[in-house]
Enzyme design. Structure first.
Site, PDB file in Angstrom:
ATOM      1  N   CYS A 128       0.970  -1.235  -0.039  1.00 27.17           N
ATOM      2  CA  CYS A 128      -0.034   0.096   0.266  1.00 27.17           C
ATOM      3  C   CYS A 128       0.786   1.242   0.058  1.00 27.17           C
ATOM      4  O   CYS A 128       0.143   2.240  -0.116  1.00 27.17           O
ATOM      5  CB  CYS A 128      -1.105  -0.183   1.196  1.00 27.17           C
ATOM      6  SG  CYS A 128      -1.971  -1.570   1.303  1.00 27.17           S
ATOM      7  N   HIS A 140      -3.186   6.690   2.882  1.00 28.96           N
ATOM      8  CA  HIS A 140      -3.516   5.511   2.268  1.00 28.96           C
ATOM      9  C   HIS A 140      -5.002   5.265   2.833  1.00 28.96           C
ATOM     10  O   HIS A 140      -5.082   5.197   4.150  1.00 28.96           O
ATOM     11  CB  HIS A 140      -2.501   4.407   2.770  1.00 28.96           C
ATOM     12  CG  HIS A 140      -3.108   2.952   2.436  1.00 28.96           C
ATOM     13  ND1 HIS A 140      -3.746   2.506   1.035  1.00 28.96           N
ATOM     14  CD2 HIS A 140      -3.177   1.828   3.272  1.00 28.96           C
ATOM     15  CE1 HIS A 140      -4.013   1.344   1.396  1.00 28.96           C
ATOM     16  NE2 HIS A 140      -3.795   0.784   2.392  1.00 28.96           N
ATOM     17  N   ASN A 167     -10.223  -0.440   0.003  1.00 28.64           N
ATOM     18  CA  ASN A 167      -8.706  -0.371   0.211  1.00 28.64           C
ATOM     19  C   ASN A 167      -8.076  -1.164  -1.268  1.00 28.64           C
ATOM     20  O   ASN A 167      -8.268  -1.959  -1.400  1.00 28.64           O
ATOM     21  CB  ASN A 167      -8.316  -1.282   1.209  1.00 28.64           C
ATOM     22  CG  ASN A 167      -6.794  -1.362   1.351  1.00 28.64           C
ATOM     23  OD1 ASN A 167      -5.985  -0.690   0.420  1.00 28.64           O
ATOM     24  ND2 ASN A 167      -6.421  -1.742   2.525  1.00 28.64           N
TER      25      ASN A 167
END
Ligand code: ACO
Length: 326
Positions: free
Chosen positions: A112, A253, A283
């Site tokens: 990520c 993020h 996500n």
């Protein structure tokens, strides 16, 4: 050293919207559980497009917005944990798709944090003068490495891609960079590759049930995320000699709204300063920060001179932050 400017952004998400209610038909979950624990309402899931397909679409949009031709690109960096193949790299597939015939291409694996790592690498290449124009892409098809019977992970993720064109310029967009990794915590977020099986391995030692499903210790990730967000924010502000008041947006993020809420509280900053779109996309790992940046750009939220912090954290474990002047 050469200056580096972000010329434009682009993003692409697959059209198929999967809501929390849709997921409650597949696993034992509910909109109430997912919304209250994560802030996620829906995500986009690929109906067959792979990472290079989405990455190429995001790249073409970023090139169009930047008014840069594919053949002007010297370097393509794709950050992904879900490549189409081991070989060739996703970046090489993108090169073929968009006809960026003069580019050198490679993938990076920083989960990520990948988009932020990619901008960092591109910046170093441009600053030293070895290249002029770089396409940085974060792209993931996480749906192919999710265990769709595991409610604790399959509700969290989505598919998508984002791109940015960085160029040598007389204006500086990249004010400061920080990053780091802690491999000793790698086991907290795992998606395995193939085991070593060859004529010389002892078959009894091999786990034949190995799969690439994402496995996660959510609480440990939460702790790591909050710690590195605070650390990165302080380090970036110190490096650019600015107070939080001078920062227009913080783009974290997009993993979980609770992380954002907690970080805002710890930093003593209003939640309004944090751009949030995880409710719509979940996500998307290496793509979240780029998708958010592109969305902000499309909505005209970013004015010349605005200062923004981008901060990623994730598998590895890894983290990274960039202070940008738009
Ligand atoms: N629906 C309903 N119940 C669920 C679900 C679900 N989708 N998932 C888990 N549960 C249940 C569990 O089975 C468990 O039940 P039990 O108590 O009867 O055993 C209970 O809910 C609590 O499960 P936990 O996994 O302990 O849930 P937790 O409270 O830790 O919340 C969460 C999980 C939201 C992921 C949390 O750990 C978190 O916020 N983590 C932050 C990190 C993160 O978001 N990671 C995602 C991506 S990683 C990254 O991007 C870097």
């Amino acid at each position: 050293m050469n200056k580096v400017q972000i010329m434009g952004t682009g993003s692409y998400v697959p059209p198929r919207i999967v809501t929390n209610d849709d997921l409650s038909c597949i696993v034992d979950t509910s909109d109430e559980w997912i919304s209250s624990r994560t802030g996620i309402k829906e995500r986009r899931i690929s109906e067959g497009e792979d990472t290079s397909d989405m990455a190429s679409k995001a790249a073409l949009k970023a090139l169009e917005q930047s008014k840069v031709k594919p053949e002007e690109i010297d370097l393509i960096i794709v950050a992904t944990s879900t490549p189409d193949n081991f070989i060739p790299s996703t970046a090489c597939l993108v090169q073929k798709n968009i006809l960026a015939v003069n580019a050198t291409c490679f993938d990076i694996s920083a989960a990520c944090s990948g988009f932020v790592y990619g901008i960092n690498i591109a910046t170093q290449f441009i600053r030293t003068g070895s290249v002029k124009k770089v396409l940085v892409i974060g792209a993931e098809t996480l749906s192919k490495v999710l265990n769709w019977e595991d409610r604790s992970t399959c509700v969290l993720f989505g598919d998508g891609a984002a791109a940015a064109v960085l160029s040598e310029s007389d204006r500086e967009s990249i004010l400061a960079i920080c990053n780091g990794s802690d491999g000793s915590k790698g086991q907290y977020l795992v998606s395995k590759a193939v085991p070593v099986v060859n004529p010389y391995t002892d078959k009894k030692d091999i786990d034949v049930n190995v799969n690439s499903y994402v496995e996660m210790n959510g609480r440990e990730i939460f702790k790591f995320a909050v710690k590195t967000i605070l650390q990165s924010t302080e380090e970036l502000l110190e490096k650019i000699n600015c107070s939080m008041d001078e920062i227009k947006y913080i783009v974290l993020h997009q993993a979980n709204y609770r992380i954002i809420e907690f970080a805002a509280k710890k930093l003593g900053v209003s939640e309004d300063k944090f751009y949030v779109n995880l409710d719509k996309f979940g996500n998307t790992s290496a793509a979240t920060i780029g998708i958010a940046l592109d969305e902000m750009n499309q909505k005209n939220l970013l004015k010349t001179g605005d200062k923004i912090l981008l901060i990623g954290f994730g598998g590895g474990l890894t983290y990274g932050g960039i202070a940008i002047e738009w």
